[in-house]
Scaffold this active site. Sequence first.
Site, PDB file in Angstrom:
ATOM      1  N   GLY A  46       0.686  -1.249   0.036  1.00  0.00           N
ATOM      2  CA  GLY A  46       0.053  -0.084   0.023  1.00  0.00           C
ATOM      3  C   GLY A  46       1.034   1.099   0.070  1.00  0.00           C
ATOM      4  N   GLN A  51       2.738   9.853   1.113  1.00  0.00           N
ATOM      5  CA  GLN A  51       4.125   9.262   1.254  1.00  0.00           C
ATOM      6  C   GLN A  51       5.148   9.829  -0.070  1.00  0.00           C
ATOM      7  OE1 GLN A  51       2.247   5.342   2.190  1.00  0.00           O
ATOM      8  NE2 GLN A  51       4.343   5.336   3.104  1.00  0.00           N
ATOM      9  N   CYS A  89       5.573   0.113   7.353  1.00  0.00           N
ATOM     10  CA  CYS A  89       5.454   1.346   6.707  1.00  0.00           C
ATOM     11  C   CYS A  89       6.504   1.551   5.660  1.00  0.00           C
ATOM     12  CB  CYS A  89       5.023   2.488   7.636  1.00  0.00           C
ATOM     13  SG  CYS A  89       4.656   3.903   6.547  1.00  0.00           S
ATOM     14  N   LEU A  90       6.092   1.936   4.306  1.00  0.00           N
ATOM     15  CA  LEU A  90       7.293   1.890   3.682  1.00  0.00           C
ATOM     16  C   LEU A  90       8.098   3.458   4.025  1.00  0.00           C
ATOM     17  CD1 LEU A  90       5.894   1.304   0.020  1.00  0.00           C
ATOM     18  CD2 LEU A  90       7.446  -0.231   1.406  1.00  0.00           C
ATOM     19  N   HIS A 131      -4.334   1.335   7.460  1.00  0.00           N
ATOM     20  CA  HIS A 131      -3.162   2.079   7.449  1.00  0.00           C
ATOM     21  C   HIS A 131      -2.982   3.098   6.512  1.00  0.00           C
ATOM     22  CE1 HIS A 131       1.469   1.435   7.875  1.00  0.00           C
ATOM     23  NE2 HIS A 131       1.126   2.234   6.792  1.00  0.00           N
ATOM     24  N   GLU A 132      -3.269   2.874   5.246  1.00  0.00           N
ATOM     25  CA  GLU A 132      -3.270   3.830   4.148  1.00  0.00           C
ATOM     26  C   GLU A 132      -4.136   5.141   4.330  1.00  0.00           C
ATOM     27  OE1 GLU A 132      -0.663   3.514   2.529  1.00  0.00           O
ATOM     28  OE2 GLU A 132      -0.442   1.505   3.036  1.00  0.00           O
ATOM     29  N   HIS A 135      -2.727   7.698   6.765  1.00  0.00           N
ATOM     30  CA  HIS A 135      -1.808   8.619   6.236  1.00  0.00           C
ATOM     31  C   HIS A 135      -2.339   9.744   5.583  1.00  0.00           C
ATOM     32  CE1 HIS A 135       2.051   6.402   6.185  1.00  0.00           C
ATOM     33  NE2 HIS A 135       1.658   5.446   5.667  1.00  0.00           N
TER      34      HIS A 135
HETATM   35 ZN    ZN Z   1       2.501   3.560   5.608  1.00  0.00          ZN
END
Ligand code: ZN
Length: 151
Positions: A46, A51, A89-90, A131-132, A135
Amino acid sequence: MAKLKIRKLGDDILRCKSRDVDAITPRTLKLLDDMAETMRAADGCGLAAPQVGVLRKIVVIETPESGLIELINPVITETSGEQEEVEGCLSIPGKSGITKRPMNVTVEALDRYGNKRVYHGNDLLARAFCHEIDHLYGRLYIDIAKDIEDN
Ligand code: ZN
């Protein structure tokens, strides 16, 4: 398509709220394509627009079961159940933590054609939705995680 730079923890933009997408333009579609490529290159499931430095309500998600899901202006309309699982998380590479999330999540969003869609996710997909979408409101999983560890 182009791979975008993923913003990392400490970058203020990750704490900012995103705005609605008012009109789906060629730029929106290019961003969706670039975000999918960036997510895949980073081996993530995701990615949210903040991000990659864009404060708009845009998310891409891809799990083995769901395939690619593109969300524009997503809203969580229903949740049920509970799960506790490992999350990463990226934007926070090399770490993971245990979070409590709903087991089932319903999301309403526009697709790239401007059509309203409803998605039902459970388990991993439910976590990814939460999660997304977090953000888009400047929230990170580390805000709610316990036992954050180095991978
Ligand atoms: Zn994330």
